[in-house]
Design a protein around this motif. Structure first.
Motif, PDB file in Angstrom:
ATOM      1  N   ARG A 180       0.830  -1.214   0.000  1.00  8.92           N
ATOM      2  CA  ARG A 180       0.000   0.000   0.000  1.00  8.92           C
ATOM      3  C   ARG A 180       0.860   1.258   0.000  1.00  8.92           C
ATOM      4  O   ARG A 180       0.511   2.247  -0.641  1.00  8.92           O
ATOM      5  CB  ARG A 180      -0.929  -0.029   1.217  1.00  8.92           C
ATOM      6  CG  ARG A 180      -2.050  -1.026   1.083  1.00  8.92           C
ATOM      7  CD  ARG A 180      -3.071  -0.948   2.201  1.00  8.92           C
ATOM      8  NE  ARG A 180      -4.173  -1.849   1.905  1.00  8.92           N
ATOM      9  CZ  ARG A 180      -4.170  -3.152   2.183  1.00  8.92           C
ATOM     10  NH1 ARG A 180      -3.117  -3.669   2.819  1.00  8.92           N
ATOM     11  NH2 ARG A 180      -5.180  -3.920   1.856  1.00  8.92           N
ATOM     12  N   ALA A 181       1.965   1.213   0.732  1.00 14.17           N
ATOM     13  CA  ALA A 181       2.859   2.370   0.759  1.00 14.17           C
ATOM     14  C   ALA A 181       3.448   2.633  -0.618  1.00 14.17           C
ATOM     15  O   ALA A 181       3.548   3.776  -1.061  1.00 14.17           O
ATOM     16  CB  ALA A 181       3.968   2.137   1.777  1.00 14.17           C
ATOM     17  N   ALA A 182       3.803   1.558  -1.344  1.00 13.72           N
ATOM     18  CA  ALA A 182       4.354   1.728  -2.693  1.00 13.72           C
ATOM     19  C   ALA A 182       3.303   2.268  -3.641  1.00 13.72           C
ATOM     20  O   ALA A 182       3.593   3.115  -4.493  1.00 13.72           O
ATOM     21  CB  ALA A 182       4.884   0.364  -3.186  1.00 13.72           C
ATOM     22  N   ARG A 183       2.051   1.799  -3.503  1.00 13.22           N
ATOM     23  CA  ARG A 183       0.971   2.312  -4.354  1.00 13.22           C
ATOM     24  C   ARG A 183       0.735   3.784  -4.109  1.00 13.22           C
ATOM     25  O   ARG A 183       0.539   4.585  -5.031  1.00 13.22           O
ATOM     26  CB  ARG A 183      -0.304   1.505  -4.095  1.00 13.22           C
ATOM     27  CG  ARG A 183      -0.409   0.233  -4.902  1.00 13.22           C
ATOM     28  CD  ARG A 183      -1.857  -0.165  -5.135  1.00 13.22           C
ATOM     29  NE  ARG A 183      -2.607  -0.297  -3.915  1.00 13.22           N
ATOM     30  CZ  ARG A 183      -3.039  -1.445  -3.413  1.00 13.22           C
ATOM     31  NH1 ARG A 183      -2.750  -2.573  -4.026  1.00 13.22           N
ATOM     32  NH2 ARG A 183      -3.746  -1.485  -2.310  1.00 13.22           N
ATOM     33  N   ASP A 184       0.716   4.159  -2.805  1.00 18.56           N
ATOM     34  CA  ASP A 184       0.470   5.567  -2.458  1.00 18.56           C
ATOM     35  C   ASP A 184       1.573   6.472  -2.987  1.00 18.56           C
ATOM     36  O   ASP A 184       1.329   7.606  -3.406  1.00 18.56           O
ATOM     37  CB  ASP A 184       0.386   5.708  -0.930  1.00 18.56           C
ATOM     38  CG  ASP A 184      -0.879   5.042  -0.374  1.00 18.56           C
ATOM     39  OD1 ASP A 184      -1.800   4.757  -1.152  1.00 18.56           O
ATOM     40  OD2 ASP A 184      -0.904   4.780   0.860  1.00 18.56           O
ATOM     41  N   ALA A 185       2.819   5.943  -3.000  1.00 16.44           N
ATOM     42  CA  ALA A 185       3.959   6.763  -3.437  1.00 16.44           C
ATOM     43  C   ALA A 185       3.915   7.048  -4.925  1.00 16.44           C
ATOM     44  O   ALA A 185       4.429   8.056  -5.404  1.00 16.44           O
ATOM     45  CB  ALA A 185       5.259   6.055  -3.082  1.00 16.44           C
ATOM     46  N   THR A 186       3.277   6.127  -5.675  1.00 18.33           N
ATOM     47  CA  THR A 186       3.238   6.310  -7.135  1.00 18.33           C
ATOM     48  C   THR A 186       1.949   6.928  -7.633  1.00 18.33           C
ATOM     49  O   THR A 186       1.807   7.215  -8.826  1.00 18.33           O
ATOM     50  CB  THR A 186       3.448   4.963  -7.844  1.00 18.33           C
ATOM     51  OG1 THR A 186       2.437   4.047  -7.390  1.00 18.33           O
ATOM     52  CG2 THR A 186       4.820   4.393  -7.537  1.00 18.33           C
ATOM     53  N   SER A 187       0.969   7.110  -6.736  1.00 17.59           N
ATOM     54  CA  SER A 187      -0.326   7.652  -7.161  1.00 17.59           C
ATOM     55  C   SER A 187      -0.333   9.176  -7.113  1.00 17.59           C
ATOM     56  O   SER A 187       0.503   9.802  -6.527  1.00 17.59           O
ATOM     57  CB  SER A 187      -1.431   7.076  -6.276  1.00 17.59           C
ATOM     58  OG  SER A 187      -1.216   7.425  -4.933  1.00 17.59           O
TER      59      SER A 187
END
Length: 414
Positions: free
Chosen positions: A407-414
Motif C-alpha cells: 500500500r505504501a508503494a501504491r500511495d507513493a506512485t499515485s
C-alpha cells in the motif's frame, strides 16, 4: 468508527441458529463466526481497520485484502454482496433448517450453505466442462511436444553440460531436488512427457470418484445447488430426493437457490432430474455405503487395499492403449508393479493389532493426540495452545507487513 462484531462460541452459534426468527445481524455474526473461528486474531483486526465489515469476507479474500492483493474498493464490493446474502438468509434460513430431522449440528448445515454460496458463484462464471476439457488436453499436447523438443535441444547443446553441473551446485545450496547432471534433466523432461501422456489418457478413461483426473465445475450453477442440498440431506436427515415438483426436497433447493443467488421462485426441476441421474450422485451414494465404523482398527489398511485395487484396474486399462509412447508404457508398467506391491503389503500387514502410527487413519491419529493433550495438566495445555497461537500470529504479522509495504508503494506512485 465501525463497531466491531463479536464472534460466537460453538454453543453460542448453535443457540442462534435454533431461533425461530433471525435478524440480519444474527446471520452476519453467524457467518463471520464460521468463516473466522471463535475469536478475532491480528489478521482480522487489521482487515477491519481497512474496511468496515471485513469479517464478512471469506478466508481467502480476507488474506488477499491484508496482503494488498485486492484493493479496499474491491473488498468493499465483495462485502456488499455478502451483506445481501445475509439479508436473504435472515428470512430463509429458519425455513431451510426446519426441513432437517437432525438438529444436533445446525452449524454444520450452515457451514455447508456458506460453502454452496462460494461454489455457486465460481460455477456461475465458469466455462462449459467440454470446453475446459478441450483446452486442458490441448495444453497437455503442447507440454508433451515441447518437453521432448527441449530434451532434444539440450542434448544437442553439449557445451552446457559442465557449466550446468557447476551452477547447480551453487543454485541448489541444500543439494535437494537438484538434477545433478544435464543428462538427469534430459531424462526428467522425457519422463515428464510420459506422465503428461498418462494424464491425457486418464482424462479419456474418466474414472469415477476420487480417481477422477479432472474436477471441473462447469457452468451449471443450479445443479451445484441441488448437489449441496442432497449432500446436506444425506448427512443430516433432510428430505428424500424425489423428482416430483412441489416435494420437500424441491422446496429445500428453491430456498437454497434464492438465498444464494437472490432469484426467487425459480424452478429447479431440470437440475434435480439431472443430478438424480448423475455419476456424482451415484458416487456420493456409493461412498456412503462403503463407510465403516471409525473405531475399525483396520480402516486404514482396508482403504489402502481398496485404493490399490482401483488403481490396478485403472492402469491395466490404460496399458491396453496402443497410442502410448514407450516412455509412457514403461511408466504405466512401473506404476502397476508399485500398486501391486502396495496391495500385497497392506494385505500381509492385516492383523489383530495396530503397532505403527502409519497403520492408523487420520481420524484415529487425531483422536489419539486429542486424548493425549487432554490428559495434560491445564497449565501444560495452555502453554501448548499459546505456542500454536504464536506461530499463527507470526504468519499473520508477515501478511500484514507485506500488505502495508504494497500500500505504501501504491500511495507513493499515485
Amino acid at each position: 468508527m465501525t463497531k466491531q462484531r463479536r464472534l460466537l462460541s460453538d454453543d453460542g452459534l448453535e443457540q442462534v441458529l435454533r431461533r425461530d426468527e433471525l435478524t440480519v445481524e444474527d446471520v452476519r455474526i453467524a457467518l463471520a463466526t464460521v468463516r473466522h473461528g471463535f475469536k478475532a486474531d491480528e489478521l482480522l483486526a487489521y482487515a477491519r481497520s481497512l474496511v468496515p465489515d471485513a469479517d464478512l469476507l471469506d478466508g481467502s479474500a480476507l488474506r488477499a485484502l491484508a496482503r494488498a492483493d485486492i484493493t479496499e474498493d474491491e473488498a468493499s464490493k465483495e462485502i456488499q454482496k455478502n451483506r445481501a446474502f445475509c439479508a436473504r438468509l435472515a428470512g430463509l434460513l429458519p425455513s431451510i433448517l426446519r426441513l432437517f430431522d437432525s438438529r444436533n449440528n445446525l452449524a454444520g448445515i450452515f457451514r455447508m450453505i456458506d460453502d454452496c454460496y462460494n461454489d455457486f458463484h465460481v460455477t456461475a462464471v465458469s466455462r462449459r466442462k467440454d470446453r475446459q476439457t478441450r483446452e486442458i488436453k490441448e495444453g497437455l499436447a503442447d507440454a508433451i511436444k515441447f518437453s521432448l523438443k527441449a530434451a532434444e535441444a539440450i542434448e544437442n547443446a553439449k557445451l552446457v553440460g559442465t557449466e550446468y553441473q557447476s551452477f547447480c551446485e551453487v543454485y541448489f545450496l541444500d543439494g535437494k531436488n537438484q538434477p545433478r547432471y544435464l543428462d538427469d534433466l534430459v531424462e526428467q523432461l522425457r519422463m515428464y512427457s510420459g506422465v503428461a501422456e498418462i494424464v491425457d489418457s486418464l482424462i479419456d478413461l474418466n474414472p469415477p470418484g476420487p480417481f477422477r483426473t479432472l474436477y471441473l465445475s462447469g457452468n451449471d450453477a443450479r445443479t451445484t445447488v441441488v448437489e449441496y442440498a442432497y449432500h446436506m440431506c444425506t448427512m443430516w436427515n433432510g428430505p428424500r430426493l424425489v423428482t416430483t415438483p412441489g416435494s420437500q426436497f424441491a422446496d429445500l433447493c428453491s430456498f437454497l437457490f434464492e438465498a444464494i443467488s437472490g432469484q426467487a421462485d425459480e424452478g429447479l426441476s431440470g437440475a434435480i432430474n439431472r443430478y438424480a441421474r448423475s455419476d456424482e450422485r451415484k458416487q456420493w451414494d456409493r461412498e456412503g455405503q462403503e463407510e465403516v465404523s471409525e473405531d475399525d482398527n483396520f480402516l486404514g489398511l482396508k482403504g489402502r487395499m481398496r485404493f490399490a485395487q482401483e488403481n490396478l484396474r485403472l492402469y491395466t486399462a490404460m496399458a491396453r492403449r496402443s497410442t502410448l509412447s514407450e516412455m509412457a508404457k514403461t511408466l504405466v508398467a512401473l506404476r502397476l508393479q508399485d500398486e501391486a506391491n502396495q496391495y500385497e503389503e497392506a494385505k500381509n500387514t492385516y492383523g489383530p493389532n495396530q503397532v505403527y502410527l502409519s497403520q492408523m487413519n487420520s481420524e484415529q491419529i487425531a483422536t489419539m493426540f486429542t486424548d493425549a493433550i487432554e490428559s495434560w495438566r491445564p497449565d501444560k495445555q495452555k502453554d501448548f495452545a499459546d505456542f500454536l497461537e504464536s506461530k499463527k500470529a507470526s504468519l499473520d504479522a508477515l501478511e500484514i507487513k507485506l500488505g502495508e509495504s504494497r500500500r505504501a508503494a501504491r500511495d507513493a506512485t499515485s
